[in-house]
Enzyme design. Structure first.
Site, PDB file in Angstrom:
ATOM      1  N   ASP A  59       0.865  -1.091  -0.066  1.00  8.67           N
ATOM      2  CA  ASP A  59       0.139   0.039  -0.099  1.00  8.67           C
ATOM      3  C   ASP A  59       0.860   1.128   0.177  1.00  8.67           C
ATOM      4  O   ASP A  59       1.747   1.684   0.970  1.00  8.67           O
ATOM      5  CB  ASP A  59      -0.921   0.043   1.411  1.00  8.67           C
ATOM      6  CG  ASP A  59      -1.942   1.161   1.317  1.00  8.67           C
ATOM      7  OD1 ASP A  59      -1.610   2.250   0.488  1.00  8.67           O
ATOM      8  OD2 ASP A  59      -2.922   0.912   1.941  1.00  8.67           O
ATOM      9  N   TYR A 149      -8.271  15.934  -7.748  1.00  8.03           N
ATOM     10  CA  TYR A 149      -7.147  15.290  -8.539  1.00  8.03           C
ATOM     11  C   TYR A 149      -6.516  15.846  -9.357  1.00  8.03           C
ATOM     12  O   TYR A 149      -5.218  15.628  -9.649  1.00  8.03           O
ATOM     13  CB  TYR A 149      -8.351  14.316  -9.734  1.00  8.03           C
ATOM     14  CG  TYR A 149      -7.718  13.337 -10.583  1.00  8.03           C
ATOM     15  CD1 TYR A 149      -6.869  12.284  -9.926  1.00  8.03           C
ATOM     16  CD2 TYR A 149      -7.750  13.650 -11.833  1.00  8.03           C
ATOM     17  CE1 TYR A 149      -6.462  11.418 -10.896  1.00  8.03           C
ATOM     18  CE2 TYR A 149      -7.078  12.735 -12.878  1.00  8.03           C
ATOM     19  CZ  TYR A 149      -6.538  11.434 -12.355  1.00  8.03           C
ATOM     20  OH  TYR A 149      -5.756  10.746 -13.211  1.00  8.03           O
TER      21      TYR A 149
HETATM   22  P1  NAD Z   1      -7.329   1.062 -11.776  1.00  5.01           P
HETATM   23  O1  NAD Z   1      -8.340   1.554 -10.883  1.00  5.01           O
HETATM   24  O2  NAD Z   1      -7.919   0.357 -12.800  1.00  5.01           O
HETATM   25  O3  NAD Z   1      -6.075   0.282 -10.901  1.00  5.01           O
HETATM   26  C1  NAD Z   1      -5.696   0.938  -9.852  1.00  5.01           C
HETATM   27  C2  NAD Z   1      -4.955  -0.056  -9.077  1.00  5.01           C
HETATM   28  O4  NAD Z   1      -4.449   0.665  -8.034  1.00  5.01           O
HETATM   29  C3  NAD Z   1      -5.895  -1.114  -8.334  1.00  5.01           C
HETATM   30  O5  NAD Z   1      -5.134  -2.384  -8.608  1.00  5.01           O
HETATM   31  C4  NAD Z   1      -5.842  -0.908  -6.874  1.00  5.01           C
HETATM   32  O6  NAD Z   1      -5.635  -1.917  -6.006  1.00  5.01           O
HETATM   33  C5  NAD Z   1      -4.435   0.010  -6.714  1.00  5.01           C
HETATM   34  N1  NAD Z   1      -4.247   0.676  -5.531  1.00  5.01           N
HETATM   35  C6  NAD Z   1      -5.259   1.656  -5.184  1.00  5.01           C
HETATM   36  N2  NAD Z   1      -4.596   2.340  -3.985  1.00  5.01           N
HETATM   37  C7  NAD Z   1      -3.396   1.819  -3.824  1.00  5.01           C
HETATM   38  C8  NAD Z   1      -2.577   2.037  -2.770  1.00  5.01           C
HETATM   39  N3  NAD Z   1      -2.686   2.766  -1.870  1.00  5.01           N
HETATM   40  N4  NAD Z   1      -1.455   1.504  -2.721  1.00  5.01           N
HETATM   41  C9  NAD Z   1      -1.229   0.427  -3.810  1.00  5.01           C
HETATM   42  N5  NAD Z   1      -1.955   0.257  -4.805  1.00  5.01           N
HETATM   43  C10 NAD Z   1      -3.182   0.794  -4.799  1.00  5.01           C
HETATM   44  O7  NAD Z   1      -6.499   2.530 -12.061  1.00  5.01           O
HETATM   45  P2  NAD Z   1      -5.905   3.108 -13.695  1.00  5.01           P
HETATM   46  O8  NAD Z   1      -7.240   3.671 -14.285  1.00  5.01           O
HETATM   47  O9  NAD Z   1      -5.130   2.052 -14.361  1.00  5.01           O
HETATM   48  O10 NAD Z   1      -5.011   4.094 -13.120  1.00  5.01           O
HETATM   49  C11 NAD Z   1      -3.796   4.241 -12.576  1.00  5.01           C
HETATM   50  C12 NAD Z   1      -3.203   5.321 -12.643  1.00  5.01           C
HETATM   51  O11 NAD Z   1      -3.290   6.135 -13.857  1.00  5.01           O
HETATM   52  C13 NAD Z   1      -3.586   6.230 -11.434  1.00  5.01           C
HETATM   53  O12 NAD Z   1      -2.698   7.141 -10.948  1.00  5.01           O
HETATM   54  C14 NAD Z   1      -4.431   7.175 -12.247  1.00  5.01           C
HETATM   55  O13 NAD Z   1      -4.795   8.688 -11.981  1.00  5.01           O
HETATM   56  C15 NAD Z   1      -3.794   7.399 -13.479  1.00  5.01           C
HETATM   57  N6  NAD Z   1      -4.534   7.766 -14.722  1.00  5.01           N
HETATM   58  C16 NAD Z   1      -5.825   6.926 -15.289  1.00  5.01           C
HETATM   59  C17 NAD Z   1      -6.624   7.260 -16.318  1.00  5.01           C
HETATM   60  C18 NAD Z   1      -7.443   6.768 -16.705  1.00  5.01           C
HETATM   61  O14 NAD Z   1      -8.510   7.314 -17.686  1.00  5.01           O
HETATM   62  N7  NAD Z   1      -7.794   5.374 -16.408  1.00  5.01           N
HETATM   63  C19 NAD Z   1      -6.335   8.683 -16.932  1.00  5.01           C
HETATM   64  C20 NAD Z   1      -5.079   9.521 -16.246  1.00  5.01           C
HETATM   65  C21 NAD Z   1      -4.476   8.983 -15.277  1.00  5.01           C
END
Ligand code: NAD
Length: 252
Positions: A59, A149
């Protein structure tokens, strides 16, 4: 293979972009330590990966766990991908102290802590690539209902540029990835939540998210992973301190 001989640490590798990147790093020959706070998703990931990918529950908001990882894992990492992040919804007046505190700890502080833990061995080795997950919703583009965010993701760009500036002469590169709309499990949850709050259908809200991209579709996690592979590899040896936009033309 572009990452042969490199050791890589990935956060939030249980699903979405982190998972796709951990798998892509491994496929390119890196030895990957894939971490996430969710043990179950790591077990699933390990099953679909080869022997050069191992997993560890982490975490990233847990400072003690980060110190433990740095002392227990003896290998020096060549690549650190700080992917974990949370997406609080709402405008400024919708936000509360809890939102700000969690987003700051998870989106920014965790990246600085992990980087501080990993950087000394990168410096000793004389090279390293740190990749921080930001977003187009940051200092790049104002996006409706993403106040907390976007503020934290703008801070990620600041952190990235500072690390890049301070350690450029020591062989360390640091870049940020700024995706637009990527079709991941968390995006699906955000669409459902927005549909509920607006008494709309999920399909109509999904269409709104789709319409943001002039390219006419959302990004796939594998497309973001491909950029991460490039930034982790020596092919990107002349880029540092940059916020790499990958958004299907949304911010153009
Ligand atoms: P997702 O929700 O599909 O996956 C997130 C993962 O993070 C999960 O496996 C969860 O268990 C893990 N997680 C959450 N809190 C945690 C913690 N405290 N410690 C360790 N692991 C933790 O997310 P995603 O959409 O793939 O996003 C990943 C990153 O990309 C994030 O930083 C998000 O802000 C960024 N992002 C996503 C998008 C989008 O459209 N999906 C766009 C821009 C940026």
């Amino acid at each position: 293979m572009r990452l042969s001989g490199k050791n890589a640490l990935v956060t939030a590798a249980g699903q979405g972009i982190g998972r796709a990147t951990a798998l892509a790093f491994a496929a390119e020959g890196a030895t990957v330590l894939a971490t996430d706070r969710n043990h179950e998703s790591l077990t699933t990931l390990a099953k679909s990966a080869g022997r050069n990918l191992s997993t560890r529950v982490l975490d990233v908001t847990d400072e003690t766990a980060i110190s433990k990882l740095a002392t227990e894992v003896a290998i020096p990492f060549d690549v650190l991908f700080n992917c974990a992040g949370v997406v609080p919804a709402g405008a400024l007046l919708d936000s509360n102290e809890e939102d700000w505190d969690l987003a700051w700890r998870l989106n920014v502080l965790s990246m600085s802590r992990l980087s501080r833990a990993i950087l000394p061995r990168m410096l000793a080795a004389g090279h390293g690539s740190i990749i921080n997950m930001s977003s187009v919703a940051s200092s790049i583009k104002g996006v409706v209902n993403r106040c907390v965010y976007a503020t934290t993701k703008a801070a990620v760009i600041g952190l990235t540029k500072s690390i890049a500036a301070d350690y450029i002469r020591h062989g360390i590169r640091c870049n940020a990835i700024c995706p637009g709309t990527v079709d991941t499990p968390s995006l699906g949850r955000r669409i459902e939540a927005q549909a509920r709050s607006q008494s709309a259908t999920s399909d109509s809200v999904r269409q709104l998210f789709l319409d943001r991209q002039p390219l006419g579709r959302m990004g796939q996690a594998e497309e973001i992973a491909a950029l991460a592979v490039y930034l982790a590899s020596d092919e990107s040896s002349f880029t540092t301190g940059a916020a790499h936009i990958i958004d299907g033309g949304w911010s153009n």
